[in-house]
Design a protein around this motif. Structure first.
Motif, PDB file in Angstrom:
ATOM      1  N   LEU A   2      54.686 -25.426 -12.029  1.00  0.00           N
ATOM      2  CA  LEU A   2      55.535 -26.414 -11.375  1.00  0.00           C
ATOM      3  C   LEU A   2      55.246 -27.784 -11.984  1.00  0.00           C
ATOM      4  N   LYS A   3      56.296 -28.553 -12.211  1.00  0.00           N
ATOM      5  CA  LYS A   3      56.126 -29.848 -12.869  1.00  0.00           C
ATOM      6  C   LYS A   3      57.223 -30.809 -12.448  1.00  0.00           C
ATOM      7  N   GLY A   4      57.069 -32.063 -12.814  1.00  0.00           N
ATOM      8  CA  GLY A   4      58.108 -33.057 -12.529  1.00  0.00           C
ATOM      9  C   GLY A   4      57.961 -33.697 -11.162  1.00  0.00           C
ATOM     10  N   LYS A   5      59.093 -34.084 -10.582  1.00  0.00           N
ATOM     11  CA  LYS A   5      59.125 -34.848  -9.336  1.00  0.00           C
ATOM     12  C   LYS A   5      58.491 -34.119  -8.163  1.00  0.00           C
ATOM     13  N   ILE A   6      58.563 -32.802  -8.172  1.00  0.00           N
ATOM     14  CA  ILE A   6      58.045 -32.038  -7.033  1.00  0.00           C
ATOM     15  C   ILE A   6      56.564 -32.299  -6.803  1.00  0.00           C
ATOM     16  N   LEU A   7      55.820 -32.547  -7.889  1.00  0.00           N
ATOM     17  CA  LEU A   7      54.376 -32.771  -7.772  1.00  0.00           C
ATOM     18  C   LEU A   7      54.061 -34.130  -7.156  1.00  0.00           C
ATOM     19  N   LYS A   8      54.974 -35.078  -7.302  1.00  0.00           N
ATOM     20  CA  LYS A   8      54.787 -36.405  -6.703  1.00  0.00           C
ATOM     21  C   LYS A   8      55.308 -36.434  -5.267  1.00  0.00           C
ATOM     22  N   GLU A   9      56.497 -35.873  -5.076  1.00  0.00           N
ATOM     23  CA  GLU A   9      57.102 -35.925  -3.747  1.00  0.00           C
ATOM     24  C   GLU A   9      56.396 -35.010  -2.749  1.00  0.00           C
ATOM     25  N   TYR A  10      55.757 -33.976  -3.250  1.00  0.00           N
ATOM     26  CA  TYR A  10      55.028 -33.041  -2.384  1.00  0.00           C
ATOM     27  C   TYR A  10      53.571 -32.933  -2.808  1.00  0.00           C
ATOM     28  N   ILE A  43      48.324 -27.795  -5.684  1.00  0.00           N
ATOM     29  CA  ILE A  43      48.799 -27.846  -7.066  1.00  0.00           C
ATOM     30  C   ILE A  43      48.880 -29.296  -7.537  1.00  0.00           C
ATOM     31  N   ASP A  44      48.366 -29.543  -8.744  1.00  0.00           N
ATOM     32  CA  ASP A  44      48.534 -30.846  -9.389  1.00  0.00           C
ATOM     33  C   ASP A  44      49.126 -30.632 -10.780  1.00  0.00           C
ATOM     34  N   GLU A  45      49.005 -31.628 -11.655  1.00  0.00           N
ATOM     35  CA  GLU A  45      49.626 -31.536 -12.979  1.00  0.00           C
ATOM     36  C   GLU A  45      48.915 -30.561 -13.912  1.00  0.00           C
TER      37      GLU A  45
END
Length: 214
Positions: free
Chosen positions: A94-102, A141-143
């Motif tokens: 998983l990558k992109g905005k989802i990692l910041k918003e969640y 989960i992180d980057e």
């Protein structure tokens, strides 16, 4: 509390989770997002429990960067359904905005005692290294790949694996999930930096292998 699941492959663990879960837990699951046609059989099971099943096959997504498209699909669904936490049994990053918003809202289940053996084929890697203990990790989960804050871990001996096989390890994730549900429901999980603190938890418990009988 609103939950969703992200799954890949046959989703065997989710099948068992649905089988053993009580009604209260089932009500919290707003949808299951699958990126694999291998688990189409889940649809009937989930429909019986009034859980929305959404299939977006990963390999039918347009190149380049299928991981990002897959992540954005999941993000849209999570926002639409007002999801609080996502449990991930997925195979793809998983990558992109989802990692910041969640951030610290997506929990992955990995079949090793992290930070040892991140990535794919973790159990096989541990066995090939003659590891004496095996287990699972639930982490945010992180980057990175299996680098996020660790919440819970389960441990068994390698001998238990040789006797009982892969499912003996992987099915421990089910009990971990139900424990996580209790912790989340009671707001017992706190993230400080890259570490998780479980409020009012007794971390002095220990065990010794093997359990010697009289």
């Amino acid at each position: 509390m609103n939950y969703c699941f992200y799954v890949s492959g046959k989703a065997s663990r989710l099948y068992k989770i649905i089988k053993y879960a009580n009604k209260n837990f089932i009500k919290k699951i707003k949808f299951v997002y699958s990126d694999s046609k291998d688990n189409r059989y889940l649809k009937e099971i989930l429909e019986d429990k009034s859980i929305l099943y959404i299939l977006k096959d990963f390999y039918e997504l347009e190149k380049p960067d299928r991981n990002l498209k897959n992540s954005d699909n999941l993000l849209r669904l999570m926002k639409k359904n007002k999801i609080d936490y996502c449990f991930s049994f997925g195979d793809h990053i998983l990558k992109g905005k989802i990692l910041k918003e969640y951030k610290n809202k997506i929990i992955n289940f990995h079949p090793s005692i992290l930070p040892n053996y991140p990535g794919r084929n973790a159990i096989d890697k541990a066995i090939n290294d003659n590891a004496s203990i095996l287990g699972n990790t639930a982490h945010f989960i992180d980057e990175g790949i299996d680098t996020g804050p660790i919440i819970l871990q389960s441990v068994i001996s390698s001998e238990a694996f040789y006797k009982n096989g892969y499912d003996f390890i992987l099915d421990l994730q089910i009990e971990m999930l139900f424990n996580l549900d209790k912790l989340l429901e009671n707001k017992k999980i706190k993230v400080e930096g890259n570490k998780v603190k479980i409020i009012n938890a007794d971390i002095t418990k220990y065990f010794i292998l093997p359990d010697i009988k009289d």
